[in-house]
Design an enzyme around this catalytic site. Structure first.
Site, short mmCIF file in Angstrom:
data_model
loop_
_atom_site.label_atom_id
_atom_site.label_comp_id
_atom_site.label_asym_id
_atom_site.label_seq_id
_atom_site.Cartn_x
_atom_site.Cartn_y
_atom_site.Cartn_z
N ASP A 118 0.84 -1.16 -0.09
CA ASP A 118 -0.06 0.17 -0.08
C ASP A 118 0.95 1.31 -0.10
O ASP A 118 1.79 1.42 0.77
CB ASP A 118 -1.04 0.14 1.12
CG ASP A 118 -1.68 1.41 1.45
OD1 ASP A 118 -2.82 1.00 0.78
OD2 ASP A 118 -1.34 2.29 1.69
N TYR A 123 3.04 10.12 -0.48
CA TYR A 123 4.13 9.32 0.39
C TYR A 123 5.59 9.50 0.01
O TYR A 123 6.74 9.26 0.52
CB TYR A 123 4.15 7.68 0.44
CG TYR A 123 2.66 7.20 1.22
CD1 TYR A 123 1.74 8.27 1.84
CD2 TYR A 123 2.14 6.13 1.36
CE1 TYR A 123 0.59 7.84 2.60
CE2 TYR A 123 1.03 5.64 1.80
CZ TYR A 123 0.51 6.39 2.56
OH TYR A 123 -0.94 5.98 2.98
N LYS A 148 -2.87 6.04 -4.27
CA LYS A 148 -3.97 7.26 -3.63
C LYS A 148 -3.56 8.48 -4.42
O LYS A 148 -2.54 8.72 -4.74
CB LYS A 148 -3.86 7.40 -2.30
CG LYS A 148 -3.78 6.15 -1.70
CD LYS A 148 -4.18 6.12 -0.08
CE LYS A 148 -3.86 4.66 0.64
NZ LYS A 148 -2.36 4.36 0.90
N HIS A 181 -7.34 9.97 -1.70
CA HIS A 181 -6.74 9.88 -0.35
C HIS A 181 -7.50 10.37 0.82
O HIS A 181 -7.63 9.74 1.65
CB HIS A 181 -5.40 10.35 -0.72
CG HIS A 181 -4.52 9.84 0.34
ND1 HIS A 181 -3.17 9.81 -0.06
CD2 HIS A 181 -4.41 9.50 1.63
CE1 HIS A 181 -2.23 9.45 0.99
NE2 HIS A 181 -3.25 9.36 1.85
#
Ligand code: A2P
Length: 367
Positions: A118, A123, A148, A181
């Site tokens: 994931d 990120y 996301k 997200h």
């Protein structure tokens, strides 16, 4: 005439041992037999204990021998989405897995047997994850990949370029799952886009198009409360959200959301299942969690991760530590009585979120 004796003389001299030495030999033989048997038993017990502690399959755990797992000792390894796709129930979470460590974490995870990673555009680790996936030589279709869409790309014209960027970084031409997200749309300067925040439908329609194009297999949302989720699904969607990824842990167990999702057949995904980096120690120290871990012969982290899967959620523990990555994959069914104890204690205190950027973004996300 020979006197009657209990033992024929010839017998006692067959092996050249005198009658005096014979009992000594018998005693010695018995001693060595007992020694050999004891060594075997001790070795077996020690070996089984090692296996039990190392977190190998349930069969080796003392709790399993007592039969306390009941009739269904295993938790689901996968959940089935509306598309028919099967999503692995444990993923490697990668929020806060930084450069130089996330690639190694993914490689360790894949070697340990994870088949679900994931990540998210935000990120900033997709490229390193992509390299690790490539280096693993595991066929693409054997690994479940989720990413996301970030808040600043909710405008319909921005969705496909953002997805393409994630695909390029991950080195793949499709995602198994792509999520909105946050239910928060931001303009490029970071200010709130109120209209798109209150109405996610235009963004969702774009995602539906990208499924039709074959760039995404399943679509879902993240951090949506019930109201926001139902507002989105009140539109005539071509594709229903397959999942809602939310914070679920001991401190923020969200029992109403879990109940609602079960009733509606919506799969939840639990991020920060250990309470995130700030609360992980507190989570592992909860007396009931420790107690269950002792009864089941598993670690406190495994209790908390198993608990979420048993509640019906995919679970996404984050770690960059090899031993923890291996540990976190091993889930065990918690017997009903202990499961109910954990559920009761987790839902009896005031909920505390570890992640809530409402103030920062100027919108009450969870209302
Ligand atoms: P690290 O990545 O250094 O191993 P969450 O999944 O709830 O967000 O929690 C992530 C935090 O928990 C990270 O700080 C991670 O540290 C730590 N962590 C992950 N797995 C374990 C574990 N099995 N035992 C203890 N800490 C863990």
């Amino acid at each position: 005439m020979p006197l009657p004796t209990s033992k024929p003389v010839a017998d006692s001299h067959d092996d050249g041992i005198s009658p005096v030495e014979q009992p000594v030999k018998a005693l010695r033989n018995r001693f060595f037999r007992v020694l050999a048997a004891s060594t075997l038993v001790i070795t077996m017990i020690y070996g089984l204990q090692r296996l039990s502690r190392s977190g190998l399959p349930n069969f080796f755990r003392p709790s399993c021998w007592k039969g306390i797992h009941g009739s269904a000792p295993l938790l689901p390894t996968h959940f089935t989405l509306p598309s028919g796709d099967k999503i692995p129930s444990v993923a490697l979470g990668s929020w806060r897995s930084g450069p130089g460590e996330v690639g190694r974490a993914v490689q360790t995870a894949l070697k340990a047997g994870y088949r679900h990673i994931d990540t998210a555009w935000a990120y900033k680790n997709e490229a390193e994850i992509g390299e690790a996936l490539k280096a693993s030589n595991i066929p693409r279709n054997e690994v479940w990949l989720t990413s996301k869409l970030w808040n600043t790309f909710h405008a319909p014209e921005d969705v496909e370029p953002a997805l393409d960027e994630s695909l390029a970084r991950l080195g793949t031409d499709y995602l198994d799952l792509y999520l909105i997200h946050w239910p928060v749309a931001q303009n490029k300067d970071g200010t709130l886009n109120k209209e798109l925040t209150e109405n996610n439908y235009p963004t969702w329609q774009k995602l539906e198009e990208l499924v039709a194009k074959g760039k995404i297999r399943n679509i879902g949302v993240s951090n949506f409360n019930i109201r926001r989720f139902e507002k989105l699904t009140s539109n005539s969607l071509k594709i229903q959200p397959a999942v809602n990824q939310v914070e679920l842990n001991f401190w923020n167990p969200q029992p109403e959301l879990v109940k609602w999702a079960k009733e509606k057949g919506i799969l939840l995904e639990a991020y920060s299942p250990l309470g995130s980096q700030n609360r992980v120690k507190d989570s592992l120290d909860v007396p009931e969690v420790k107690e269950i871990s002792q009864v089941l012969g598993i670690t406190p982290a495994q209790v908390l991760i198993s608990w979420q899967v048993q509640r019906g959620a995919v679970v996404l523990p984050k770690s960059v530590t090899p031993s923890r990555i291996v540990e976190n994959l091993l889930i065990t069914k918690i017997p009903d009585r202990l499961f109910n104890t954990l559920e009761a204690v987790a839902t009896s205190h005031k909920p505390e979120r570890s992640v809530d950027p409402s103030k920062k973004w100027g919108v009450d996300i969870f209302e």
